[in-house]
Enzyme design. Structure first.
Site, PDB file in Angstrom:
ATOM      1  N   THR A  17      -3.390  -5.669   4.239  1.00 32.89           N
ATOM      2  CA  THR A  17      -2.441  -6.681   3.853  1.00 32.89           C
ATOM      3  C   THR A  17      -1.731  -6.180   3.279  1.00 32.89           C
ATOM      4  O   THR A  17      -2.796  -5.739   2.255  1.00 32.89           O
ATOM      5  CB  THR A  17      -3.104  -8.013   4.134  1.00 32.89           C
ATOM      6  OG1 THR A  17      -3.882  -8.456   5.279  1.00 32.89           O
ATOM      7  CG2 THR A  17      -1.569  -8.620   4.539  1.00 32.89           C
ATOM      8  N   GLY A  18      -0.691  -6.136   3.180  1.00 37.54           N
ATOM      9  CA  GLY A  18       0.459  -5.659   2.151  1.00 37.54           C
ATOM     10  C   GLY A  18       1.251  -4.619   1.736  1.00 37.54           C
ATOM     11  O   GLY A  18       1.768  -4.076   4.015  1.00 37.54           O
ATOM     12  N   ASP A  73      -6.712   0.305   4.061  1.00 36.71           N
ATOM     13  CA  ASP A  73      -6.220  -0.981   2.860  1.00 36.71           C
ATOM     14  C   ASP A  73      -5.743  -0.782   1.799  1.00 36.71           C
ATOM     15  O   ASP A  73      -5.698   0.204   1.702  1.00 36.71           O
ATOM     16  CB  ASP A  73      -7.183  -2.119   2.886  1.00 36.71           C
ATOM     17  CG  ASP A  73      -6.311  -3.817   2.479  1.00 36.71           C
ATOM     18  OD1 ASP A  73      -5.227  -3.921   2.135  1.00 36.71           O
ATOM     19  OD2 ASP A  73      -7.033  -4.726   2.394  1.00 36.71           O
ATOM     20  N   GLY A  74      -4.778  -1.113   0.773  1.00 35.91           N
ATOM     21  CA  GLY A  74      -3.768  -0.856   0.004  1.00 35.91           C
ATOM     22  C   GLY A  74      -4.802  -2.042  -1.306  1.00 35.91           C
ATOM     23  O   GLY A  74      -5.978  -2.196  -0.963  1.00 35.91           O
ATOM     24  N   ASP A 134      -4.059  -3.886  -5.106  1.00 33.19           N
ATOM     25  CA  ASP A 134      -3.001  -4.357  -6.756  1.00 33.19           C
ATOM     26  C   ASP A 134      -3.880  -3.227  -7.432  1.00 33.19           C
ATOM     27  O   ASP A 134      -2.650  -3.178  -8.734  1.00 33.19           O
ATOM     28  CB  ASP A 134      -3.751  -5.079  -7.323  1.00 33.19           C
ATOM     29  CG  ASP A 134      -2.917  -6.549  -6.078  1.00 33.19           C
ATOM     30  OD1 ASP A 134      -1.747  -6.024  -5.092  1.00 33.19           O
ATOM     31  OD2 ASP A 134      -4.015  -6.868  -4.921  1.00 33.19           O
ATOM     32  N   LYS A 142      -7.596  -6.827  -5.940  1.00 31.90           N
ATOM     33  CA  LYS A 142      -7.095  -6.848  -4.210  1.00 31.90           C
ATOM     34  C   LYS A 142      -6.448  -8.569  -3.799  1.00 31.90           C
ATOM     35  O   LYS A 142      -7.787  -9.373  -4.496  1.00 31.90           O
ATOM     36  CB  LYS A 142      -7.534  -6.223  -3.237  1.00 31.90           C
ATOM     37  CG  LYS A 142      -7.885  -4.574  -2.824  1.00 31.90           C
ATOM     38  CD  LYS A 142      -8.061  -4.420  -1.372  1.00 31.90           C
ATOM     39  CE  LYS A 142      -7.535  -5.241  -0.623  1.00 31.90           C
ATOM     40  NZ  LYS A 142      -6.505  -4.928  -0.517  1.00 31.90           N
ATOM     41  N   GLY A 143      -5.899  -8.587  -3.331  1.00 32.20           N
ATOM     42  CA  GLY A 143      -5.438 -10.856  -3.030  1.00 32.20           C
ATOM     43  C   GLY A 143      -4.203 -10.668  -3.747  1.00 32.20           C
ATOM     44  O   GLY A 143      -4.071 -12.398  -3.485  1.00 32.20           O
ATOM     45  N   GLU A 149      -9.736  -9.500   4.295  1.00 28.17           N
ATOM     46  CA  GLU A 149     -10.461  -7.613   3.756  1.00 28.17           C
ATOM     47  C   GLU A 149     -11.264  -7.313   2.940  1.00 28.17           C
ATOM     48  O   GLU A 149     -12.036  -6.515   3.450  1.00 28.17           O
ATOM     49  CB  GLU A 149      -8.854  -7.346   2.616  1.00 28.17           C
ATOM     50  CG  GLU A 149      -7.458  -7.780   3.186  1.00 28.17           C
ATOM     51  CD  GLU A 149      -6.701  -7.820   1.448  1.00 28.17           C
ATOM     52  OE1 GLU A 149      -5.135  -7.534   1.709  1.00 28.17           O
ATOM     53  OE2 GLU A 149      -7.108  -8.186   0.148  1.00 28.17           O
TER      54      GLU A 149
END
Length: 262
Positions: free
Chosen positions: A33-34, A89-90, A92, A102-103, A111
């Site tokens: 997600t992102g 996934d990505g 942060d 992440k989040g 995730e």
């Protein structure tokens, strides 16, 4: 359209484009997600359309599920898929050991569940996400709504005894109301500035009543694909101890740029 992308978006795109090369026919994939993960889903959809790639995606949020369906990807829940070959996934933030925060998009619980139910996790990120030490990005902690203020107070009290620089905690908002995750929970963002011992912090946070999960991903990521605004990508494999650099060429004719409606 490609020429109109900002350097950051170009970096996200080339990382996503390179990461989907790891996907093989018949795989069951965790779909992150992102903003960077959205590029990855579009790149996968392009392979499905043009190559006839047959894959099953397990999305980590309702937003990703909707985009995957729009891109022609077959979507299943994790309970149906049971186990995954790969999650992309990505992040942060990520450090030299490929530990992550992440989040930022609010989907950290799904995730983390999906990533740990996979044989491998590949993270895609622009170069700005690399840090010497985690903590500049606010650390998300998912909490149940019942007694959330008590949970927040307990988190703040716990931080006093840990190796962090800042201790401010704030409830994530969506306008005038609290932000609500897909599981119906709230998120408390921790403004720590620097995390001295991420492994210890992750373990301690999850012992606090009311805390569901935190956004520290420790020893979960296997490979990071780092995108640069000039089209360069760097691949780091923590298990093999290898680093490689490549360059991704793309043109305005790429189908992926035809449906940029976000």
């Amino acid at each position: 359209m490609a020429a109109e992308l900002s350097p950051i978006d170009k970096a996200k795109f080339v990382a996503a484009r390179r990461a989907v090369d790891f996907v093989e026919d018949g795989m069951r994939l965790g779909l992150g997600t992102g903003s960077t993960a959205a590029w990855m889903v579009r790149c996968l959809g392009e392979r499905v359309r043009e190559e006839g790639l047959k894959i099953t995606g397990v999305p980590t949020s309702s937003r990703t599920a909707e985009l995957a369906r729009q891109c022609g990807i077959t979507v299943l829940g994790l309970d149906e898929a049971k186990w995954l070959d790969l999650t992309i996934d990505g992040a942060d933030e990520f450090d030299a050991n490929l530990n992550l925060i992440k989040g930022g998009g609010g989907a950290l619980l799904q995730e983390k569940i999906v990533a740990t139910a996979s044989d491998r996790m590949i993270v895609i990120a622009d170069v700005a996400k690399e840090v010497a030490q985690l903590g500049a990005f606010p650390l998300p902690v998912e909490v149940v709504p019942f007694g959330w203020q008590t949970s927040k107070a307990l988190i703040e009290e716990t931080l006093v005894g840990l190796d962090v620089l800042g201790r401010e905690a704030s409830l994530r908002m969506n306008g005038e109301a609290p932000f609500v995750t897909d599981e119906g929970n709230y998120i408390v963002d921790l403004h720590l500035q620097r995390i001295g011992n991420a492994r210890q912090l992750a373990l301690v946070l999850n012992q606090i009543p009311g805390v569901v999960e935190n956004g520290l991903f420790i020893d979960i990521c296997d490979v990071v694909v780092i995108g640069h605004g000039d089209g360069k990508v760097e691949l780091r494999d923590i298990n093999e101890g290898t680093t490689a650099e490549e360059r991704i060429e793309f043109a305005d004719s790429d189908n992926i740029f035809a449906d940029l409606d976000e």
